[in-house]
Design a protein around this motif. Structure first.
Motif, PDB file in Angstrom:
ATOM      1  N   TYR A   4      -1.527 -13.932   5.921  1.00  0.00           N
ATOM      2  CA  TYR A   4      -0.892 -13.970   4.605  1.00  0.00           C
ATOM      3  C   TYR A   4      -1.733 -13.233   3.567  1.00  0.00           C
ATOM      4  CZ  TYR A   4       0.665 -15.453   0.069  1.00  0.00           C
ATOM      5  OH  TYR A   4       1.081 -15.446  -1.223  1.00  0.00           O
ATOM      6  N   VAL A   5      -3.022 -13.481   3.552  1.00  0.00           N
ATOM      7  CA  VAL A   5      -3.900 -12.815   2.593  1.00  0.00           C
ATOM      8  C   VAL A   5      -3.885 -11.308   2.821  1.00  0.00           C
ATOM      9  CG1 VAL A   5      -6.299 -12.569   1.840  1.00  0.00           C
ATOM     10  CG2 VAL A   5      -5.351 -14.841   2.249  1.00  0.00           C
ATOM     11  N   TYR A   6      -3.901 -10.897   4.079  1.00  0.00           N
ATOM     12  CA  TYR A   6      -3.836  -9.470   4.401  1.00  0.00           C
ATOM     13  C   TYR A   6      -2.540  -8.859   3.865  1.00  0.00           C
ATOM     14  CZ  TYR A   6      -3.217  -5.217   7.118  1.00  0.00           C
ATOM     15  OH  TYR A   6      -2.983  -3.928   7.483  1.00  0.00           O
ATOM     16  N   ALA A   7      -1.418  -9.510   4.140  1.00  0.00           N
ATOM     17  CA  ALA A   7      -0.122  -8.989   3.693  1.00  0.00           C
ATOM     18  C   ALA A   7      -0.033  -8.970   2.175  1.00  0.00           C
ATOM     19  CB  ALA A   7       1.004  -9.826   4.281  1.00  0.00           C
ATOM     20  N   ALA A   8      -0.468 -10.027   1.521  1.00  0.00           N
ATOM     21  CA  ALA A   8      -0.407 -10.086   0.064  1.00  0.00           C
ATOM     22  C   ALA A   8      -1.270  -9.004  -0.571  1.00  0.00           C
ATOM     23  CB  ALA A   8      -0.840 -11.468  -0.423  1.00  0.00           C
ATOM     24  N   THR A   9      -2.451  -8.782  -0.026  1.00  0.00           N
ATOM     25  CA  THR A   9      -3.331  -7.738  -0.550  1.00  0.00           C
ATOM     26  C   THR A   9      -2.726  -6.357  -0.323  1.00  0.00           C
ATOM     27  OG1 THR A   9      -5.247  -9.119  -0.095  1.00  0.00           O
ATOM     28  CG2 THR A   9      -5.657  -6.780  -0.432  1.00  0.00           C
ATOM     29  N   LEU A  10      -2.162  -6.142   0.838  1.00  0.00           N
ATOM     30  CA  LEU A  10      -1.534  -4.866   1.154  1.00  0.00           C
ATOM     31  C   LEU A  10      -0.361  -4.586   0.218  1.00  0.00           C
ATOM     32  CD1 LEU A  10      -1.740  -2.586   3.256  1.00  0.00           C
ATOM     33  CD2 LEU A  10      -0.003  -3.799   4.563  1.00  0.00           C
ATOM     34  N   ILE A  11       0.471  -5.579  -0.005  1.00  0.00           N
ATOM     35  CA  ILE A  11       1.624  -5.411  -0.891  1.00  0.00           C
ATOM     36  C   ILE A  11       1.167  -5.163  -2.324  1.00  0.00           C
ATOM     37  CG2 ILE A  11       3.612  -6.599  -1.903  1.00  0.00           C
ATOM     38  CD1 ILE A  11       3.822  -8.076   0.835  1.00  0.00           C
ATOM     39  N   GLN A  12       0.157  -5.884  -2.770  1.00  0.00           N
ATOM     40  CA  GLN A  12      -0.280  -5.775  -4.161  1.00  0.00           C
ATOM     41  C   GLN A  12      -1.003  -4.466  -4.442  1.00  0.00           C
ATOM     42  OE1 GLN A  12      -1.757  -9.373  -5.657  1.00  0.00           O
ATOM     43  NE2 GLN A  12      -2.330  -8.577  -7.626  1.00  0.00           N
ATOM     44  N   THR A  13      -1.617  -3.871  -3.455  1.00  0.00           N
ATOM     45  CA  THR A  13      -2.408  -2.663  -3.706  1.00  0.00           C
ATOM     46  C   THR A  13      -1.709  -1.378  -3.306  1.00  0.00           C
ATOM     47  OG1 THR A  13      -3.521  -2.906  -1.570  1.00  0.00           O
ATOM     48  CG2 THR A  13      -4.600  -3.888  -3.492  1.00  0.00           C
ATOM     49  N   THR A  14      -0.525  -1.469  -2.717  1.00  0.00           N
ATOM     50  CA  THR A  14       0.221  -0.274  -2.329  1.00  0.00           C
ATOM     51  C   THR A  14       1.667  -0.413  -2.779  1.00  0.00           C
ATOM     52  OG1 THR A  14       0.886  -1.149  -0.174  1.00  0.00           O
ATOM     53  CG2 THR A  14      -1.203   0.035  -0.262  1.00  0.00           C
ATOM     54  N   ALA A  15       2.432   0.628  -2.543  1.00  0.00           N
ATOM     55  CA  ALA A  15       3.853   0.593  -2.914  1.00  0.00           C
ATOM     56  C   ALA A  15       4.741   0.199  -1.742  1.00  0.00           C
ATOM     57  CB  ALA A  15       4.277   1.962  -3.446  1.00  0.00           C
ATOM     58  N   GLY A  16       4.158  -0.162  -0.636  1.00  0.00           N
ATOM     59  CA  GLY A  16       4.951  -0.501   0.541  1.00  0.00           C
ATOM     60  C   GLY A  16       4.356  -1.653   1.301  1.00  0.00           C
ATOM     61  N   VAL A  17       4.942  -1.936   2.443  1.00  0.00           N
ATOM     62  CA  VAL A  17       4.460  -3.060   3.243  1.00  0.00           C
ATOM     63  C   VAL A  17       3.472  -2.623   4.299  1.00  0.00           C
ATOM     64  CG1 VAL A  17       6.445  -4.520   2.849  1.00  0.00           C
ATOM     65  CG2 VAL A  17       6.502  -2.924   4.732  1.00  0.00           C
ATOM     66  N   GLY A  18       3.254  -1.328   4.470  1.00  0.00           N
ATOM     67  CA  GLY A  18       2.218  -0.852   5.361  1.00  0.00           C
ATOM     68  C   GLY A  18       2.539  -1.017   6.824  1.00  0.00           C
ATOM     69  N   ASP A  19       1.664  -1.686   7.538  1.00  0.00           N
ATOM     70  CA  ASP A  19       1.781  -1.735   8.994  1.00  0.00           C
ATOM     71  C   ASP A  19       2.458  -2.997   9.513  1.00  0.00           C
ATOM     72  OD1 ASP A  19      -0.273  -3.363   8.249  1.00  0.00           O
ATOM     73  OD2 ASP A  19      -1.625  -2.757   9.841  1.00  0.00           O
ATOM     74  N   PHE A  20       3.210  -3.671   8.693  1.00  0.00           N
ATOM     75  CA  PHE A  20       4.013  -4.778   9.199  1.00  0.00           C
ATOM     76  C   PHE A  20       5.427  -4.644   8.656  1.00  0.00           C
ATOM     77  CE2 PHE A  20       2.602  -6.426   5.179  1.00  0.00           C
ATOM     78  CZ  PHE A  20       3.659  -7.182   4.727  1.00  0.00           C
ATOM     79  N   LEU A  21       6.370  -5.258   9.324  1.00  0.00           N
ATOM     80  CA  LEU A  21       7.774  -5.134   8.954  1.00  0.00           C
ATOM     81  C   LEU A  21       8.386  -6.520   8.805  1.00  0.00           C
ATOM     82  CD1 LEU A  21      10.254  -3.298   8.595  1.00  0.00           C
ATOM     83  CD2 LEU A  21      10.625  -3.515  11.049  1.00  0.00           C
ATOM     84  N   PRO A  22       8.815  -6.865   7.584  1.00  0.00           N
ATOM     85  CA  PRO A  22       9.505  -8.147   7.428  1.00  0.00           C
ATOM     86  C   PRO A  22      10.876  -8.067   8.098  1.00  0.00           C
ATOM     87  CG  PRO A  22       9.454  -6.949   5.342  1.00  0.00           C
ATOM     88  CD  PRO A  22       8.668  -6.154   6.324  1.00  0.00           C
ATOM     89  N   ARG A  23      11.116  -8.911   9.076  1.00  0.00           N
ATOM     90  CA  ARG A  23      12.323  -8.789   9.898  1.00  0.00           C
ATOM     91  C   ARG A  23      13.484  -9.637   9.431  1.00  0.00           C
ATOM     92  NH1 ARG A  23       9.665  -8.394  15.910  1.00  0.00           N
ATOM     93  NH2 ARG A  23       8.518  -6.503  15.460  1.00  0.00           N
ATOM     94  N   THR A  24      13.209 -10.740   8.787  1.00  0.00           N
ATOM     95  CA  THR A  24      14.303 -11.604   8.343  1.00  0.00           C
ATOM     96  C   THR A  24      14.552 -11.399   6.860  1.00  0.00           C
ATOM     97  OG1 THR A  24      12.860 -13.455   7.780  1.00  0.00           O
ATOM     98  CG2 THR A  24      13.639 -13.330  10.066  1.00  0.00           C
ATOM     99  N   SER A  25      15.707 -11.826   6.416  1.00  0.00           N
ATOM    100  CA  SER A  25      16.009 -11.689   4.989  1.00  0.00           C
ATOM    101  C   SER A  25      15.073 -12.561   4.153  1.00  0.00           C
ATOM    102  CB  SER A  25      17.471 -12.044   4.706  1.00  0.00           C
ATOM    103  OG  SER A  25      17.748 -13.377   5.073  1.00  0.00           O
ATOM    104  N   ALA A  26      14.662 -13.688   4.689  1.00  0.00           N
ATOM    105  CA  ALA A  26      13.719 -14.546   3.958  1.00  0.00           C
ATOM    106  C   ALA A  26      12.369 -13.850   3.813  1.00  0.00           C
ATOM    107  CB  ALA A  26      13.555 -15.884   4.676  1.00  0.00           C
TER     108      ALA A  26
END
Length: 58
Positions: A4-26
């Motif tokens: 979670y911390v990795y994903a949150a940091t990645l989202i906050q510091t870039t314009a995209g989701v990077g190397d993971f893909l959110p698969r569900t609508s949630a």
């Protein structure tokens, strides 16, 4: 928690989701909300910083 911390940091510091893909609508909603929250937080911090500088110089 580490993922979670990795994903949150990645989202906050870039314009995209990077190397993971959110698969569900949630998951996509959480990513969207995190990006909006990050933008609002940075905007507020910059505004407060400018306000402090202007007040100190004024």
């Amino acid at each position: 928690m580490r993922d979670y911390v990795y994903a949150a940091t990645l989202i906050q510091t870039t314009a995209g989701v990077g190397d993971f893909l959110p698969r569900t609508s949630a998951a996509r909603k959480l990513v969207r909300d995190q990006a909006v929250l990050a933008h609002v937080t940075v905007t507020i911090l910059i505004t407060l910083g400018v306000s402090v500088v202007v007040t100190a110089l004024g």
